[in-house]
Enzyme design. Structure first.
Site, short mmCIF file in Angstrom:
data_model
loop_
_atom_site.label_atom_id
_atom_site.label_comp_id
_atom_site.label_asym_id
_atom_site.label_seq_id
_atom_site.Cartn_x
_atom_site.Cartn_y
_atom_site.Cartn_z
N GLU A 198 -9.36 -37.41 -29.88
CA GLU A 198 -10.74 -37.49 -30.37
C GLU A 198 -11.77 -37.27 -29.27
OE1 GLU A 198 -11.64 -40.97 -32.73
OE2 GLU A 198 -13.75 -40.41 -32.89
N LYS A 246 -12.14 -50.27 -35.65
CA LYS A 246 -11.59 -48.93 -35.36
C LYS A 246 -12.18 -48.43 -34.04
CE LYS A 246 -10.96 -44.28 -35.57
NZ LYS A 246 -11.56 -43.26 -34.71
N ASP A 269 4.30 -49.10 -27.80
CA ASP A 269 4.37 -48.99 -29.26
C ASP A 269 3.00 -49.34 -29.84
OD1 ASP A 269 4.78 -49.52 -31.96
OD2 ASP A 269 6.75 -50.42 -31.65
N HIS A 327 -21.83 -37.93 -30.29
CA HIS A 327 -20.51 -37.57 -30.78
C HIS A 327 -20.42 -36.07 -31.02
CE1 HIS A 327 -16.89 -39.43 -32.20
NE2 HIS A 327 -16.90 -38.76 -33.34
P1 NDP Z 1 13.95 -52.63 -24.34
O1 NDP Z 1 15.19 -53.20 -24.91
O2 NDP Z 1 13.86 -51.15 -24.18
O3 NDP Z 1 13.61 -53.28 -22.92
C1 NDP Z 1 13.90 -54.57 -22.60
C2 NDP Z 1 14.93 -54.54 -21.49
O4 NDP Z 1 14.33 -54.14 -20.26
C3 NDP Z 1 15.49 -55.92 -21.19
O5 NDP Z 1 16.47 -56.26 -22.12
C4 NDP Z 1 16.04 -55.71 -19.81
O6 NDP Z 1 17.29 -55.05 -19.91
C5 NDP Z 1 15.09 -54.67 -19.19
N1 NDP Z 1 14.20 -55.27 -18.17
C6 NDP Z 1 14.07 -54.79 -16.89
N2 NDP Z 1 13.20 -55.53 -16.21
C7 NDP Z 1 12.74 -56.51 -17.03
C8 NDP Z 1 11.81 -57.58 -16.86
N3 NDP Z 1 11.17 -57.81 -15.71
N4 NDP Z 1 11.56 -58.39 -17.93
C9 NDP Z 1 12.19 -58.17 -19.12
N5 NDP Z 1 13.09 -57.17 -19.32
C10 NDP Z 1 13.37 -56.32 -18.29
O7 NDP Z 1 12.68 -53.00 -25.15
P2 NDP Z 1 11.99 -54.30 -25.71
O8 NDP Z 1 12.92 -55.42 -25.97
O9 NDP Z 1 10.81 -54.57 -24.85
O10 NDP Z 1 11.52 -53.73 -27.11
C11 NDP Z 1 10.53 -52.73 -27.19
C12 NDP Z 1 10.99 -51.59 -28.05
O11 NDP Z 1 11.37 -52.08 -29.33
C13 NDP Z 1 9.90 -50.60 -28.30
O12 NDP Z 1 10.45 -49.30 -28.19
C14 NDP Z 1 9.48 -50.87 -29.74
O13 NDP Z 1 8.94 -49.71 -30.32
C15 NDP Z 1 10.77 -51.26 -30.37
N6 NDP Z 1 10.79 -52.07 -31.57
C16 NDP Z 1 9.65 -52.60 -32.16
C17 NDP Z 1 9.73 -53.33 -33.31
C18 NDP Z 1 8.48 -53.90 -33.89
O14 NDP Z 1 7.44 -53.88 -33.26
N7 NDP Z 1 8.51 -54.46 -35.11
C19 NDP Z 1 11.01 -53.59 -33.96
C20 NDP Z 1 12.13 -53.06 -33.23
C21 NDP Z 1 12.02 -52.32 -32.10
P3 NDP Z 1 18.55 -55.44 -19.00
O15 NDP Z 1 18.94 -56.81 -19.42
O16 NDP Z 1 19.56 -54.41 -19.38
O17 NDP Z 1 18.10 -55.36 -17.59
#
Ligand code: NDP
Length: 416
Positions: free
Chosen positions: A78, A257, A273, A370
């Protein structure tokens, strides 16, 4: 013989593209466009990958949050959003700039339980609170390593049929949807086993009221003067506009908005997200049962003071943030290193965007600024090339209320 679209996802990229091209008759130039933007790595993020869809990215300047200067990359289609945010940021830049605070950052989720006695489930949860938290943490143990973990559990009655077990989790630097969903499923299995109850679902809640950024900003009324109004008059009109957004859902939706114009653009630039942020913001705006403007503005002495509480459920890691290569670049441009910095910068952009929109609305009207910035988009969408743009714009600026026909006529003259 099977349908040729069956198992589409199992076909090679070339086969998928060919099927689509044959069905709808894509030209060679269109196929080339699709190919040209195809990025295999980000393509792995989605199913049935076709191409990558580029959106414009610009940078907001002049934003100061808690005394720190930030450039904020914004991804938006936009025109005028980035200019307005920069304008609002400049107005709110005196002293320490926009003040942001995050009282808590917990992701919440729920296990829905059917046909269970509230008293019995509440008592069970009370007695086994620590064990429930342990089950959650054991299902995703790495979160403890990152300094987070499950923190709170409570039970709410939704109706005589349904209960909600609410879990709150510190998900560290992550947005945490996947983390909490794993935890909730583990709790759900354990609960149905222990209590012999039916659990309907286990899922995070996007009602992110435990990850709210409190934002305040102020500007000297004298800085708000326009050609026809003095600063105090403009400030009072902005305060009036914000009051209307507290009174009327039609106005509140548009007010919000305007805030989300800035918020979403920054959320996308940081690879997050935006549907989660959008749904949280609008649900929060209606948390008292009536949908209201998320921000309010008041004249206090010689200052116009804005306040906003905005849930910003994002992560600095996880999701697409480490897959889309521009995200790391954008985090560096914004000089943010943690999720809480990111939340604050995003919320601050929202307030700056809001101020600029209200100021334009109550002074010149939104169309003047705008449309000046929309002229480029009007010209391009009606066939002007980037080389023709300066000449077309020069003529469009002389015309009141130009439209697509005007552009076409100008192009005809130029091309002659
Ligand atoms: P991820 O699972 O991609 O990331 C989280 C992982 O990052 C952790 O499990 C950990 O993995 C790693 N990590 C590395 N450093 C850190 C830190 N400092 N703190 C925490 N974790 C760390 O994603 P999220 O759990 O954040 O979920 C977000 C995703 O889920 C987005 O893509 C979203 O679109 C989607 N989503 C959204 C929903 C909704 O909003 N209703 C429903 C379902 C999914 P490790 O233990 O392997 O190191």
């Amino acid at each position: 013989m099977g349908n040729k679209w069956d198992h589409f996802y199992k076909k090679s990229y070339a086969q998928r593209l060919q099927l689509i091209a044959d069905l709808v008759g894509l030209s060679d130039a269109q196929l080339q466009l699709i190919h040209q933007n195809e990025d295999q790595v980000s393509g792995e993020l989605v199913e049935n990958n076709l191409t990558s869809y580029p959106l414009p990215e610009g940078v907001v300047t002049g934003l100061i949050v808690n005394g720190r200067h930030h450039l904020v990359p914004m991804v938006t289609e936009e025109p005028s959003v980035i200019a307005a945010a920069s304008n609002g940021a400049k107005l709110l830049s005196a002293g320490e700039g926009i003040h942001c605070a995050i009282p808590e950052k917990l992701v919440s989720g729920q296990v829905i339980v059917k046909h269970a006695e509230i008293k019995a489930v509440s008592k069970f949860v009370e007695t086994n609170r620590q064990q429930i938290l342990n089950i959650a943490n054991q299902s995703h143990p790495s979160i403890l390593k990152y300094g987070g973990g499950a923190q709170k559990v409570a039970v709410r009655e939704l109706s005589p049929t349904f209960l909600s077990l609410d879990l709150s989790v510190d998900t560290g630097e992550a947005m945490g949807a996947n983390i909490i969903n794993t935890m909730l499923e583990a709790i759900s299995n354990w609960l149905s086993d222990q209590l012999q109850v039916e659990t309907t679902m286990a899922i995070l809640s996007n009602f992110a009221d435990e990850e709210v950024v409190e934002v305040t900003g102020q500007v000297a009324v004298a800085k708000l003067a326009s050609k026809s109004l003095d600063g105090r008059q403009v400030a009072q009109r902005i305060a009036d506009a914000s009051e209307v957004a507290q009174l009327d859902v039609k106005r509140a939706t548009t007010h919000n908005k305007g805030i989300m114009n800035g918020v979403d653009a920054a959320v996308i630039a940081f690879g997050n997200d935006w549907r989660a942020v959008e749904s949280a913001a609008h649900a929060f705006a209606a948390r008292q049962g009536v949908y209201k403007g998320l921000s309010t503005w008041q004249v206090v002495g010689d200052q116009l003071v804005g306040e906003m509480a905005l849930p910003v459920p994002i992560g600095f890691v996880g999701g697409a943030s480490k897959v889309l290569p521009l995200v790391a670049v954008n985090q560096q441009i914004a000089q943010i290193h943690h999720s809480q910095d990111e939340m604050q910068v995003i919320a601050a952009v929202g307030l700056a965007q809001n101020l600029a929109a209200l100021k334009a609305l109550v002074t010149d009207g939104i169309q003047k600024g705008h449309m000046a910035l929309q002229l480029k988009s009007l010209a391009l969408s009606n066939g002007a090339t980037t080389q023709e743009l300066p000449a077309v714009l020069a003529q469009l600026r002389q015309i009141a209320n130009p439209n697509s026909q005007t552009v076409k006529e100008i192009l005809k003259t130029i091309r002659r």
